[in-house]
Design a protein around this motif. Sequence first.
Motif, mmCIF file in Angstrom:
data_model
loop_
_atom_site.group_PDB
_atom_site.id
_atom_site.type_symbol
_atom_site.label_atom_id
_atom_site.label_comp_id
_atom_site.label_asym_id
_atom_site.label_seq_id
_atom_site.Cartn_x
_atom_site.Cartn_y
_atom_site.Cartn_z
ATOM 1 N N PHE A 38 -6.092 -10.088 -7.997
ATOM 2 C CA PHE A 38 -5.548 -9.109 -7.044
ATOM 3 C C PHE A 38 -5.781 -7.713 -7.605
ATOM 4 O O PHE A 38 -6.151 -7.568 -8.776
ATOM 5 C CB PHE A 38 -4.054 -9.351 -6.764
ATOM 6 C CG PHE A 38 -3.153 -9.234 -7.967
ATOM 7 C CD1 PHE A 38 -2.595 -8.016 -8.332
ATOM 8 C CD2 PHE A 38 -2.846 -10.351 -8.725
ATOM 9 C CE1 PHE A 38 -1.757 -7.919 -9.442
ATOM 10 C CE2 PHE A 38 -2.006 -10.261 -9.838
ATOM 11 C CZ PHE A 38 -1.461 -9.051 -10.195
ATOM 12 N N GLU A 39 -5.586 -6.733 -6.752
ATOM 13 C CA GLU A 39 -5.779 -5.352 -7.187
ATOM 14 C C GLU A 39 -4.531 -4.541 -6.910
ATOM 15 O O GLU A 39 -3.740 -4.885 -6.024
ATOM 16 C CB GLU A 39 -6.957 -4.725 -6.437
ATOM 17 C CG GLU A 39 -8.272 -5.422 -6.747
ATOM 18 C CD GLU A 39 -9.474 -4.569 -6.414
ATOM 19 O OE1 GLU A 39 -9.394 -3.797 -5.439
ATOM 20 O OE2 GLU A 39 -10.488 -4.689 -7.135
ATOM 21 N N VAL A 40 -4.346 -3.504 -7.676
ATOM 22 C CA VAL A 40 -3.251 -2.571 -7.435
ATOM 23 C C VAL A 40 -3.888 -1.194 -7.298
ATOM 24 O O VAL A 40 -4.642 -0.770 -8.180
ATOM 25 C CB VAL A 40 -2.239 -2.547 -8.609
ATOM 26 C CG1 VAL A 40 -0.961 -1.828 -8.182
ATOM 27 C CG2 VAL A 40 -1.926 -3.949 -9.127
ATOM 28 N N ALA A 41 -3.603 -0.523 -6.188
ATOM 29 C CA ALA A 41 -4.183 0.812 -5.977
ATOM 30 C C ALA A 41 -3.406 1.850 -6.774
ATOM 31 O O ALA A 41 -2.220 1.662 -7.073
ATOM 32 C CB ALA A 41 -4.140 1.153 -4.487
ATOM 33 N N ALA A 42 -4.065 2.945 -7.103
ATOM 34 C CA ALA A 42 -3.393 4.031 -7.816
ATOM 35 C C ALA A 42 -2.236 4.535 -6.963
ATOM 36 O O ALA A 42 -2.392 4.770 -5.766
ATOM 37 C CB ALA A 42 -4.372 5.155 -8.103
ATOM 38 N N GLY A 43 -1.063 4.642 -7.547
ATOM 39 C CA GLY A 43 0.109 5.144 -6.842
ATOM 40 C C GLY A 43 0.809 4.115 -5.976
ATOM 41 O O GLY A 43 1.800 4.414 -5.318
ATOM 42 N N GLU A 44 0.302 2.894 -6.010
ATOM 43 C CA GLU A 44 0.908 1.845 -5.179
ATOM 44 C C GLU A 44 2.141 1.241 -5.868
ATOM 45 O O GLU A 44 2.205 1.154 -7.095
ATOM 46 C CB GLU A 44 -0.126 0.730 -4.923
ATOM 47 C CG GLU A 44 0.403 -0.342 -3.964
ATOM 48 C CD GLU A 44 -0.597 -1.459 -3.663
ATOM 49 O OE1 GLU A 44 -0.485 -2.061 -2.591
ATOM 50 O OE2 GLU A 44 -1.471 -1.722 -4.492
ATOM 51 N N ARG A 196 7.475 7.623 -6.631
ATOM 52 C CA ARG A 196 6.772 8.463 -5.673
ATOM 53 C C ARG A 196 6.617 9.884 -6.206
ATOM 54 O O ARG A 196 5.535 10.461 -6.177
ATOM 55 C CB ARG A 196 7.577 8.480 -4.365
ATOM 56 C CG ARG A 196 6.678 8.432 -3.192
ATOM 57 C CD ARG A 196 7.404 8.254 -1.901
ATOM 58 N NE ARG A 196 6.487 8.578 -0.827
ATOM 59 C CZ ARG A 196 5.528 7.773 -0.420
ATOM 60 N NH1 ARG A 196 5.384 6.597 -0.975
ATOM 61 N NH2 ARG A 196 4.725 8.135 0.549
ATOM 62 N N ALA A 197 7.728 10.419 -6.718
ATOM 63 C CA ALA A 197 7.703 11.804 -7.207
ATOM 64 C C ALA A 197 6.719 11.961 -8.364
ATOM 65 O O ALA A 197 6.063 12.991 -8.489
ATOM 66 C CB ALA A 197 9.108 12.223 -7.642
ATOM 67 N N GLU A 198 6.626 10.947 -9.207
ATOM 68 C CA GLU A 198 5.776 11.079 -10.398
ATOM 69 C C GLU A 198 4.411 10.416 -10.209
ATOM 70 O O GLU A 198 3.627 10.344 -11.147
ATOM 71 C CB GLU A 198 6.498 10.491 -11.612
ATOM 72 C CG GLU A 198 7.892 11.093 -11.778
ATOM 73 C CD GLU A 198 8.275 11.311 -13.228
ATOM 74 O OE1 GLU A 198 7.518 10.889 -14.121
ATOM 75 O OE2 GLU A 198 9.339 11.907 -13.449
ATOM 76 N N GLY A 199 4.174 9.899 -9.005
ATOM 77 C CA GLY A 199 2.863 9.304 -8.722
ATOM 78 C C GLY A 199 2.523 8.101 -9.578
ATOM 79 O O GLY A 199 1.362 7.863 -9.904
ATOM 80 N N LYS A 200 3.551 7.321 -9.950
ATOM 81 C CA LYS A 200 3.299 6.161 -10.813
ATOM 82 C C LYS A 200 2.749 4.984 -10.001
ATOM 83 O O LYS A 200 3.113 4.796 -8.836
ATOM 84 C CB LYS A 200 4.592 5.682 -11.473
ATOM 85 C CG LYS A 200 5.259 6.685 -12.367
ATOM 86 C CD LYS A 200 4.493 6.904 -13.644
ATOM 87 C CE LYS A 200 5.200 7.920 -14.518
ATOM 88 N NZ LYS A 200 4.261 8.713 -15.315
#
Length: 266
Positions: A38-44, A196-200
């Motif tokens: 599976f993949e995880v998108a940046a910021g997801e 969300r605020a830190e774009g993790k």
Amino acid sequence: MTRVQTVQTQPAAVSVCGVSLAYGTGVQRRTILAQMSFEVAAGEFLCLVGPSGCGKTTLLRVLAGLARPDAGQVLVDGVAISGPSRDRAIVFQDYSRALLPWRTVAGNVALGLEGAHGGDAARAIEARVAELLQTMSLAHVARHYPRQLSGGMQQRVQIARCLAQAPRLLLMDEPFGALDALTRQSLQDEVARLARAEGKTVVFITHDLEEAIYLGDRVIALAANPGRIEAEVAVEIPRPRHQLETREDARFLALRHQLFGLLAGH
Ligand SMILES: Nc1ncnc2c1ncn2[C@@H]1O[C@H](COP(=O)(O)OP(=O)(O)O)[C@@H](O)[C@H]1O
Ligand SMILES: [Mg+2]
């Protein structure tokens, strides 16, 4: 297997490619993870949900670089991982064992920064710790020791320490499983807001289906024996979400219905 195609606008931050892992030898040998991809998108914010013993912690250890798969690999930003990295922080369920009892709250959070700075960066560390304590509503207990805090507060300290490490990827292993319902809800909201605020990019593991839907941009449901992907659904419920309204939302209920049936084996 049901799969819902998600439109990923960002490149994958993490790619899990055909990961398999077995424990034991000879007749004792058991496959724990079978061909997981599976993949995880940046910021997801990706939630993985599955029954106890299906291999969730094992999978998270593979993502952290703490366990090496027998087959397959994990790529972070396209590069195969070969071990642990400060870029990937784990928040464990057992906060009491994750904190150093002889260090104050501020001292525990500072642990996440030590080693990242030279010796003369004490003031920078102090400032960053103060900022994180503020963010996690811990400023008033900075000089307390972990044993003087409630479970929820101790878990906040562990999260603050992980954030101090400034990881790109936050790996959370049933972090709220030991907390009472109200504390769990307030920490859910806090982590959702922070991510969300830190774009993790977050991989959040839970056995609680509602928690997975409430927090996730996407939920992957795992089946046991051997651990494998059973279903994947996108959670298209806008943020910020609300503990009452979101859980009553028709989309939430529909996903709950769909995944509940799968996890129960229907
Ligand atoms: N180091 C190990 N050696 C042998 N078996 C293990 C080890 N770690 C976990 N297991 C087994 O692997 C399975 C999955 O464990 P785990 O990843 O902790 O599941 P979960 O986190 O979903 O509850 C369990 O059956 C567990 O007993
Ligand atoms: Mg586990």
